[in-house]
Design a protein around this motif. Structure first.
Motif, PDB file in Angstrom:
ATOM      1  N   ASN A  74       3.288   1.833   3.452  1.00  0.00           N
ATOM      2  CA  ASN A  74       3.532   0.605   4.060  1.00  0.00           C
ATOM      3  C   ASN A  74       4.705   0.378   4.797  1.00  0.00           C
ATOM      4  N   ASP A 134       8.833  -2.237   0.269  1.00  0.00           N
ATOM      5  CA  ASP A 134       9.873  -3.405   0.185  1.00  0.00           C
ATOM      6  C   ASP A 134       9.783  -3.807  -1.369  1.00  0.00           C
ATOM      7  N   ILE A 178       5.688  -5.812   0.682  1.00  0.00           N
ATOM      8  CA  ILE A 178       4.673  -5.503   1.857  1.00  0.00           C
ATOM      9  C   ILE A 178       3.731  -4.568   1.172  1.00  0.00           C
TER      10      ILE A 178
END
Length: 350
Positions: free
Chosen positions: A211, A216, A220
């Motif tokens: 991702n 994060d 995310i």
């Protein structure tokens, strides 16, 4: 390959309406190529003669019907079909797909039977090769079926090597394809290839996140934390120098890639966009993890320039050089592993 003979390079001709014929001719118009390899083009002498005339080439082909009749210091053409091929540059034609598959199948059989030492494949059109008997997204998937091992698309240049966890997979399906088992398999394939094919004793491998920003911390996406990191941790415990996951957006721009012997991207474009940006025209597609050596240029059929005489042969030439060098490295590696006394003597000199 017999003692004292050149490495025999099998060449599948690819889509006849693309640039394959042109880049093969340009590569072997340099007679110095015949000093260290013997090319065998899987096509037809009629098709190759058409290319010779169209591109005003000075190559003299040696036509053969039997691979036992390969002549060194010649550009050999093994006839895979006898019917005339109506070549129309730049046109997508199912008939050209049929010829491309005949060439690939004949070249692969010769490779399996050790009648050629390596296989270099000119570009195919992934659409017009499809049929009831041939249903593969491309070369890599077909060769994975025909040759032993766990195949991996490995894009290589002198100072950059990029492997993929997933290759020809729709972006929407990438995350579900990436499992702990797949991660371990692909990392091990890259690791083993770096040692066997590239003579790197202690490979350092970087793995890019799935991702953006490696998720994060779950904001995310959770795949990096829940799938990728635990799998990489397990591999590290086996003693392999594997690092990551790294955020892909800044990894190449910061030159961090120069600190590693190979980078493994999570999906096709994540790895191939930076690779081709940094090395286009010099890059090589190597199918790692197989029992035999296969390479190809890092581009497609290029219909838009086919037949115009302006195609750049450098990537195909590099694919030929790479196949030869990897074959030699494998021979050396296998000789070393079969002779532990020689290995011990070499280690003792360090």
């Amino acid at each position: 390959m017999k003692q004292g003979e050149n490495i025999v390079v099998g060449i599948s001709i690819g889509d006849l309406n693309g640039i394959g014929g042109e880049i093969v001719l340009k590569t072997f118009e340099d007679s110095r190529m015949l000093d260290f390899c013997t090319p065998v083009i899987f096509a037809s002498i009629k098709a190759m003669s058409f290319f010779k005339t169209h591109f005003n080439s000075g190559i003299n082909f040696h036509s053969i019907q039997d691979l036992n009749n390969i002549v060194h210091n010649k550009v050999n053409v093994f006839n895979c079909w006898n019917e005339p091929a109506k070549i129309e540059f730049g046109v997508e034609d199912p008939k050209m797909g049929e010829f491309a598959i005949k060439s690939l199948e004949a070249g692969t059989k010769a490779l399996k039977d050790s009648q050629v030492d390596v296989l270099v494949t000119a570009p195919i059109n992934k659409h017009n090769i499809q049929s009831d008997t041939f249903n593969f997204p491309g070369h890599t998937d077909y060769l994975a079926k025909e040759l032993d091992g766990d195949s991996l698309m490995f894009m290589i240049t002198d100072d950059l090597r990029v492997g993929l966890l997933t290759d020809h997979v729709p972006v929407k399906d990438v995350a579900e394809h990436i499992t702990p088992q797949l991660i371990e398999q692909k990392v091990n394939t890259v690791y083993d290839s770096l040692k066997r094919d590239f003579k790197i004793q202690k490979p350092k491998i970087a793995v890019l996140g799935i991702n953006p920003h490696t998720g994060d911390n779950g904001v995310i996406g959770r795949e990096d934390d829940e799938v990728l990191r635990p799998a990489l941790h397990k591999i590290k415990e086996q003693g392999k120098l594997v690092f990551g996951p790294y955020a892909a957006d800044s990894f190449f721009g910061s030159n961090n890639y120069k600190n590693f012997d190979a980078i493994i991207a999570s999906y096709h474009d994540q790895g191939l966009i930076p690779f081709k940006t940094l090395s286009f025209g010099q890059g090589v597609n190597f199918t790692a993890g197989l029992s035999k050596v296969r390479t190809s240029p890092d581009h497609g059929t290029a219909y838009e320039i086919a037949g115009k005489g302006i195609a750049d042969e450098n990537s195909f030439k590099e694919a030929t050089f790479s196949a030869i060098q990897i074959f030699k490295n494998r021979v050396g590696f296998e000789a070393l592993t079969k002779n532990p006394l020689k290995k011990a003597a070499r280690n003792g000199r360090r």
